[in-house]
Scaffold this motif. Structure first.
Motif, PDB file in Angstrom:
ATOM      1  N   SER A  63     -23.132 -85.212 -35.662  1.00 37.29           N
ATOM      2  CA  SER A  63     -21.923 -85.141 -35.037  1.00 37.29           C
ATOM      3  C   SER A  63     -20.962 -84.577 -36.175  1.00 37.29           C
ATOM      4  N   GLY A  64     -19.551 -84.593 -36.091  1.00 36.63           N
ATOM      5  CA  GLY A  64     -18.526 -84.307 -37.089  1.00 36.63           C
ATOM      6  C   GLY A  64     -18.556 -85.308 -38.090  1.00 36.63           C
ATOM      7  N   THR A  65     -18.906 -86.708 -37.704  1.00 38.75           N
ATOM      8  CA  THR A  65     -18.955 -87.611 -38.710  1.00 38.75           C
ATOM      9  C   THR A  65     -19.792 -87.323 -39.848  1.00 38.75           C
ATOM     10  N   MET A  68     -18.723 -84.842 -42.250  1.00 32.58           N
ATOM     11  CA  MET A  68     -18.034 -85.538 -43.155  1.00 32.58           C
ATOM     12  C   MET A  68     -18.923 -86.457 -44.301  1.00 32.58           C
ATOM     13  N   PHE A  90      -8.583 -89.377 -38.350  1.00 30.96           N
ATOM     14  CA  PHE A  90      -9.516 -88.780 -39.080  1.00 30.96           C
ATOM     15  C   PHE A  90      -9.566 -88.553 -40.253  1.00 30.96           C
ATOM     16  N   THR A 136      -7.447 -82.591 -43.104  1.00 33.65           N
ATOM     17  CA  THR A 136      -7.861 -82.804 -41.965  1.00 33.65           C
ATOM     18  C   THR A 136      -7.091 -81.264 -41.252  1.00 33.65           C
ATOM     19  N   THR A 140      -6.930 -85.030 -34.431  1.00 38.83           N
ATOM     20  CA  THR A 140      -6.992 -84.883 -33.117  1.00 38.83           C
ATOM     21  C   THR A 140      -6.332 -85.980 -32.610  1.00 38.83           C
ATOM     22  N   ASP A 165     -11.603 -81.042 -43.036  1.00 43.97           N
ATOM     23  CA  ASP A 165     -12.239 -81.377 -41.714  1.00 43.97           C
ATOM     24  C   ASP A 165     -11.760 -80.313 -40.730  1.00 43.97           C
ATOM     25  N   CYS A 168     -11.576 -80.005 -35.416  1.00 44.36           N
ATOM     26  CA  CYS A 168     -10.814 -79.714 -34.232  1.00 44.36           C
ATOM     27  C   CYS A 168     -10.166 -78.277 -34.618  1.00 44.36           C
ATOM     28  N   ALA A 188     -18.109 -80.020 -35.909  1.00 43.25           N
ATOM     29  CA  ALA A 188     -19.152 -80.426 -34.757  1.00 43.25           C
ATOM     30  C   ALA A 188     -19.336 -79.130 -33.894  1.00 43.25           C
ATOM     31  N   GLN A 190     -19.218 -79.543 -30.435  1.00 44.76           N
ATOM     32  CA  GLN A 190     -18.766 -79.768 -29.359  1.00 44.76           C
ATOM     33  C   GLN A 190     -16.957 -79.349 -29.114  1.00 44.76           C
TER      34      GLN A 190
HETATM   35  N1  PMP Z   1     -12.626 -85.134 -37.398  1.00 40.26           N
HETATM   36  C1  PMP Z   1     -11.843 -84.770 -36.190  1.00 40.26           C
HETATM   37  C2  PMP Z   1     -10.609 -84.090 -36.665  1.00 40.26           C
HETATM   38  C3  PMP Z   1     -12.283 -84.931 -34.976  1.00 40.26           C
HETATM   39  O1  PMP Z   1     -11.456 -84.470 -34.230  1.00 40.26           O
HETATM   40  C4  PMP Z   1     -13.427 -85.787 -34.746  1.00 40.26           C
HETATM   41  C5  PMP Z   1     -13.793 -86.063 -33.201  1.00 40.26           C
HETATM   42  N2  PMP Z   1     -12.734 -86.179 -32.316  1.00 40.26           N
HETATM   43  C6  PMP Z   1     -14.126 -86.312 -35.866  1.00 40.26           C
HETATM   44  C7  PMP Z   1     -13.826 -85.903 -37.270  1.00 40.26           C
HETATM   45  C8  PMP Z   1     -15.420 -86.780 -35.592  1.00 40.26           C
HETATM   46  O2  PMP Z   1     -16.354 -86.104 -34.961  1.00 40.26           O
HETATM   47  P1  PMP Z   1     -17.553 -86.536 -34.027  1.00 40.26           P
HETATM   48  O3  PMP Z   1     -16.668 -87.374 -33.183  1.00 40.26           O
HETATM   49  O4  PMP Z   1     -18.397 -85.287 -33.817  1.00 40.26           O
HETATM   50  O5  PMP Z   1     -18.214 -87.510 -35.035  1.00 40.26           O
END
Ligand code: PMP
Length: 388
Positions: A63-65, A68, A90, A136, A140, A165, A168, A188, A190
């Protein structure tokens, strides 16, 4: 009656049928010629979508994390100084993450709703030998957007690597990674990229890879180590089979379709559409008499809107009513103000009809909760921007 509620949270989002169809196709081998072609093309398309013609793209399961984490694991060696520009949850995540790898982290944190103070960042960078800066693009948790171009310039001025980052923002907000001198842009699948959750995506500059190549210590995170992944990405681009960890075959096929759609729409058109949708949603919320978390429209995100609940209305009452009226929205996320606001995602394949239906559902919910406003005024305000 159609039993389908619009998913209008800030990710995951509504996905295009062709993307979902690609996801549902029979799974093939990760080294079959067809899949190698698809993966290679998706990498090439990422360069175009990120506007980073000489960047190095990575497609990883996660995922996005994870995106990172991959950047943190590869760049940080114990004692390296990092400056985190945080506009919400974030941004704060980077502080925790980079510290795990031994970074000496300084955070410049803004009040929820405010954007980055670049002058303070400039002063901090002038006073220390920072290896990297994180920002960022759209946090979000607050709906705040930072000036990504200025962020890139700041890094260049101080010789620090810039990590953006873009979870979003990528493929929704304007980003010109290479022209703006940003060393890493991560996201990410999604969100505005438009693919169900499961892929961590990033593009890094040659400058960053050069710094990475000068590490004195081995990368402490085995899965994240670019030493493992660079040959894999290179092989897919050369259209030859390779393996380190099994790729998310179906998600990569869906990614290739979505990136193709993004490029067919045209980046300029896509950024303009998101900007128009952002303005339309903010106008609708204003017409309904609700305040918003970003303190100025100049730094409000175009991928999501973060309205405050009106006086006397609670999220636990309003959000279920909006859902009954047809749209799933998200509650607040920032711990300081969690119960004071909600969030509406409008990115990727979201169309004008989805947005208007969502504003209509918000009106229905507010009306049922006893909030006084002229019924239809939110929809009319959005329409005047969408079609005006
Ligand atoms: N950074 C931002 C700006 C996000 O919005 C999110 C997820 N909402 C993340 C990082 C983390 O991504 P993930 O939930 O896919 O791990």
């Amino acid at each position: 009656m159609k039993d389908r509620t619009l998913l209008m949270i800030p990710g995951p989002i509504e996905f295009d049928p062709a993307v979902l169809q690609a996801l549902g196709a029979p799974t093939t081998s990760h080294v079959s010629p067809d899949f190698i072609e698809t993966f290679g093309r998706a990498l090439e398309r990422m360069r175009d979508v990120w506007c980073a013609p000489s960047g190095q793209p990575f497609i990883l399961v996660g995922s996005g994390t994870l995106a990172m984490d991959v950047v943190g694991a590869n760049l940080v060696e114990p004692g390296d100084r990092a400056l985190v520009l945080s506009t919400g949850v974030f941004g704060d995540r980077f502080e925790d993450l980079l510290s795990r790898y031994g970074a000496d982290v300084t955070v410049i944190r803004t009040e929820p709703g405010e954007t980055v103070d670049f002058e303070a960042a400039d002063r901090a960078l002038a006073g220390g030998d920072y290896k990297l800066i994180t920002g960022t693009h759209v946090d979000t948790s607050t709906g705040v957007r930072i000036d990504a171009e200025r962020f890139g310039t700041l890094g260049k001025q101080h010789g620090a690597l810039t990590i953006l980052d873009g979870v979003c923002s990528v493929a929704g907000e304007e980003i010109r990674q290479e022209a703006w001198g940003i060393d890493a842009v991560l996201t990410a699948s999604q969100k505005a990229i438009g693919v169900p959750p499961g892929l961590a995506l990033l593009v890094v500059s040659q400058n960053l890879l050069c710094r990475w190549g000068k590490r004195r210590t081995v990368v402490a995170n085995y899965y994240a180590d670019w030493t493992k992944w660079l040959p894999i990405m290179a092989s897919y681009e050369k259209r030859v089979p390779s393996y380190f960890g099994t790729p998310a075959v179906n998600l990569v096929c869906a990614l290739d379709v979505s990136l193709g759609q993004i490029l067919d729409e045209g980046l300029d058109e896509r950024f303009a559409r998101h900007e128009r949708f952002g303005r339309a949603c903010r106008a609708a919320i204003e017409a309904l008499g609700l305040d918003q978390i970003p303190t100025s429209a100049d730094h409000a995100a175009n991928t999501l809107t973060a309205p405050r609940y009106p006086e006397g209305v609670k999220g636990q009452d309003l959000l279920p009513k909006i859902r009954e009226a047809g749209a799933i929205l998200a509650g607040g996320l920032h711990p300081d103000i969690r119960t004071e606001y909600f969030r509406i995602g409008h990115m990727g394949a979201t169309n004008a009809g989805d947005l208007l239906a969502t504003v209509g559902a918000i009106e229905a919910g507010l009306h049922a909760c006893g909030h006084a406003f002229d019924l239809g005024s939110g929809v009319a305000a959005a329409q005047s921007i969408l079609f005006g």
